[in-house]
Scaffold this motif. Structure first.
Motif, PDB file in Angstrom:
ATOM      1  N   GLU A   1       0.814  -1.212   0.000  1.00 54.24           N
ATOM      2  CA  GLU A   1       0.000   0.000   0.000  1.00 54.24           C
ATOM      3  C   GLU A   1       0.852   1.267   0.000  1.00 54.24           C
ATOM      4  N   LYS A   2       1.934   1.254   0.760  1.00 52.86           N
ATOM      5  CA  LYS A   2       2.782   2.436   0.891  1.00 52.86           C
ATOM      6  C   LYS A   2       4.243   2.048   0.672  1.00 52.86           C
ATOM      7  N   PRO A   3       5.024   2.939   0.063  1.00 54.03           N
ATOM      8  CA  PRO A   3       6.442   2.631  -0.173  1.00 54.03           C
ATOM      9  C   PRO A   3       7.216   2.348   1.118  1.00 54.03           C
ATOM     10  N   GLU A   4       6.862   3.057   2.197  1.00 52.46           N
ATOM     11  CA  GLU A   4       7.588   2.831   3.457  1.00 52.46           C
ATOM     12  C   GLU A   4       7.308   1.442   4.035  1.00 52.46           C
ATOM     13  N   TYR A   5       6.122   0.900   3.787  1.00 50.86           N
ATOM     14  CA  TYR A   5       5.814  -0.457   4.238  1.00 50.86           C
ATOM     15  C   TYR A   5       6.680  -1.461   3.485  1.00 50.86           C
ATOM     16  N   LEU A   6       6.785  -1.256   2.189  1.00 48.67           N
ATOM     17  CA  LEU A   6       7.587  -2.157   1.361  1.00 48.67           C
ATOM     18  C   LEU A   6       9.068  -2.047   1.729  1.00 48.67           C
ATOM     19  N   ALA A   7       9.541  -0.825   1.952  1.00 48.74           N
ATOM     20  CA  ALA A   7      10.941  -0.611   2.334  1.00 48.74           C
ATOM     21  C   ALA A   7      11.251  -1.281   3.674  1.00 48.74           C
ATOM     22  N   LEU A   8      10.346  -1.146   4.625  1.00 46.44           N
ATOM     23  CA  LEU A   8      10.544  -1.780   5.932  1.00 46.44           C
ATOM     24  C   LEU A   8      10.551  -3.294   5.801  1.00 46.44           C
ATOM     25  N   THR A   9       9.693  -3.831   4.961  1.00 45.30           N
ATOM     26  CA  THR A   9       9.658  -5.275   4.747  1.00 45.30           C
ATOM     27  C   THR A   9      10.979  -5.768   4.181  1.00 45.30           C
ATOM     28  N   VAL A  10      11.495  -5.076   3.178  1.00 50.12           N
ATOM     29  CA  VAL A  10      12.781  -5.451   2.576  1.00 50.12           C
ATOM     30  C   VAL A  10      13.901  -5.338   3.600  1.00 50.12           C
ATOM     31  N   PHE A  11      13.932  -4.228   4.339  1.00 47.39           N
ATOM     32  CA  PHE A  11      14.967  -4.030   5.352  1.00 47.39           C
ATOM     33  C   PHE A  11      14.897  -5.100   6.436  1.00 47.39           C
ATOM     34  N   GLY A  12      13.699  -5.369   6.927  1.00 48.12           N
ATOM     35  CA  GLY A  12      13.522  -6.369   7.980  1.00 48.12           C
ATOM     36  C   GLY A  12      13.889  -7.776   7.534  1.00 48.12           C
ATOM     37  N   ALA A  13      13.589  -8.096   6.293  1.00 44.81           N
ATOM     38  CA  ALA A  13      13.898  -9.430   5.775  1.00 44.81           C
ATOM     39  C   ALA A  13      15.400  -9.651   5.620  1.00 44.81           C
ATOM     40  N   LEU A  14      16.148  -8.568   5.461  1.00 48.66           N
ATOM     41  CA  LEU A  14      17.600  -8.681   5.299  1.00 48.66           C
ATOM     42  C   LEU A  14      18.381  -8.344   6.575  1.00 48.66           C
ATOM     43  N   ALA A  15      17.758  -7.642   7.508  1.00 48.10           N
ATOM     44  CA  ALA A  15      18.436  -7.110   8.696  1.00 48.10           C
ATOM     45  C   ALA A  15      19.245  -8.118   9.509  1.00 48.10           C
ATOM     46  N   PRO A  16      18.767  -9.340   9.746  1.00 48.51           N
ATOM     47  CA  PRO A  16      19.571 -10.247  10.570  1.00 48.51           C
ATOM     48  C   PRO A  16      20.957 -10.560   9.994  1.00 48.51           C
ATOM     49  N   ASP A  17      21.121 -10.425   8.698  1.00 49.91           N
ATOM     50  CA  ASP A  17      22.427 -10.708   8.092  1.00 49.91           C
ATOM     51  C   ASP A  17      23.412  -9.562   8.210  1.00 49.91           C
ATOM     52  N   ILE A  18      23.101  -8.581   9.038  1.00 52.63           N
ATOM     53  CA  ILE A  18      24.049  -7.495   9.291  1.00 52.63           C
ATOM     54  C   ILE A  18      25.265  -8.017  10.058  1.00 52.63           C
ATOM     55  N   ASP A  19      25.206  -9.276  10.490  1.00 51.34           N
ATOM     56  CA  ASP A  19      26.338  -9.890  11.187  1.00 51.34           C
ATOM     57  C   ASP A  19      27.337 -10.544  10.225  1.00 51.34           C
ATOM     58  N   ASN A  20      27.167 -10.319   8.939  1.00 46.99           N
ATOM     59  CA  ASN A  20      28.047 -10.912   7.927  1.00 46.99           C
ATOM     60  C   ASN A  20      28.470  -9.821   6.949  1.00 46.99           C
ATOM     61  N   THR A  21      29.757  -9.520   6.894  1.00 43.63           N
ATOM     62  CA  THR A  21      30.253  -8.439   6.037  1.00 43.63           C
ATOM     63  C   THR A  21      30.109  -8.755   4.556  1.00 43.63           C
ATOM     64  N   LYS A  22      29.873 -10.001   4.204  1.00 41.63           N
ATOM     65  CA  LYS A  22      29.729 -10.364   2.788  1.00 41.63           C
ATOM     66  C   LYS A  22      28.274 -10.338   2.316  1.00 41.63           C
ATOM     67  N   SER A  23      27.337 -10.150   3.240  1.00 42.93           N
ATOM     68  CA  SER A  23      25.918 -10.077   2.864  1.00 42.93           C
ATOM     69  C   SER A  23      25.621  -8.705   2.273  1.00 42.93           C
ATOM     70  N   LEU A  24      24.488  -8.598   1.595  1.00 43.63           N
ATOM     71  CA  LEU A  24      24.084  -7.326   0.988  1.00 43.63           C
ATOM     72  C   LEU A  24      23.964  -6.231   2.040  1.00 43.63           C
ATOM     73  N   ILE A  25      23.272  -6.505   3.119  1.00 40.82           N
ATOM     74  CA  ILE A  25      23.098  -5.491   4.163  1.00 40.82           C
ATOM     75  C   ILE A  25      24.394  -5.270   4.940  1.00 40.82           C
ATOM     76  N   GLY A  26      25.214  -6.317   5.051  1.00 43.31           N
ATOM     77  CA  GLY A  26      26.517  -6.183   5.700  1.00 43.31           C
ATOM     78  C   GLY A  26      27.442  -5.269   4.929  1.00 43.31           C
TER      79      GLY A  26
END
Length: 124
Positions: free
Chosen positions: A27-52
């Protein structure tokens, strides 16, 4: 799992479970952005991941201190992530951020549990 798997799975999982509460993540771009961020966020513990790679200094510190699939791949981290967005929601008056944050982060954990490597059972 690869980032694309977490993105596709996270979008599907979050859209499905949020729809039970009449929330449309598309419905809203911020909802979609949060979904994408949340789905990738746990991999912030890996420097080779996209979010890392995007948050390299933070990812490097986490990876050095705890390693991959530990601190950020826990139910406690999911709760902290959700509470952060609950605070943002309360301060800004935005709607549905808490629910979207919870389901998107949880999707990552569930999908990692289904891999061969799995996740260590830890609340912390």
């Amino acid at each position: 799992m690869l980032a694309i798997n977490h993105l596709c799975g996270g979008l599907t999982f979050t859209a499905t479970f949020c729809s039970f509460q009449d929330i449309n993540i598309f419905e809203k771009p911020e909802y979609l952005a949060l979904t994408v961020f949340g789905a990738l966020a746990p991999d912030i513990d890996n420097t080779k991941s996209l979010i890392g790679k995007l948050f390299y200094p933070i990812a490097k510190k986490i990876q050095e201190h705890w390693g991959h699939r530990t601190a950020t791949h826990s139910f406690l981290a999911c709760i902290v992530f959700t509470m952060f967005f609950a605070t943002v929601q309360a301060l800004t008056g935005a709607e549905n951020l808490t629910t979207i944050a919870f389901f998107s982060y949880l999707s990552h954990l569930i999908f990692d549990m289904c891999t061969k490597s799995g996740l260590p059972f830890s609340i912390l």
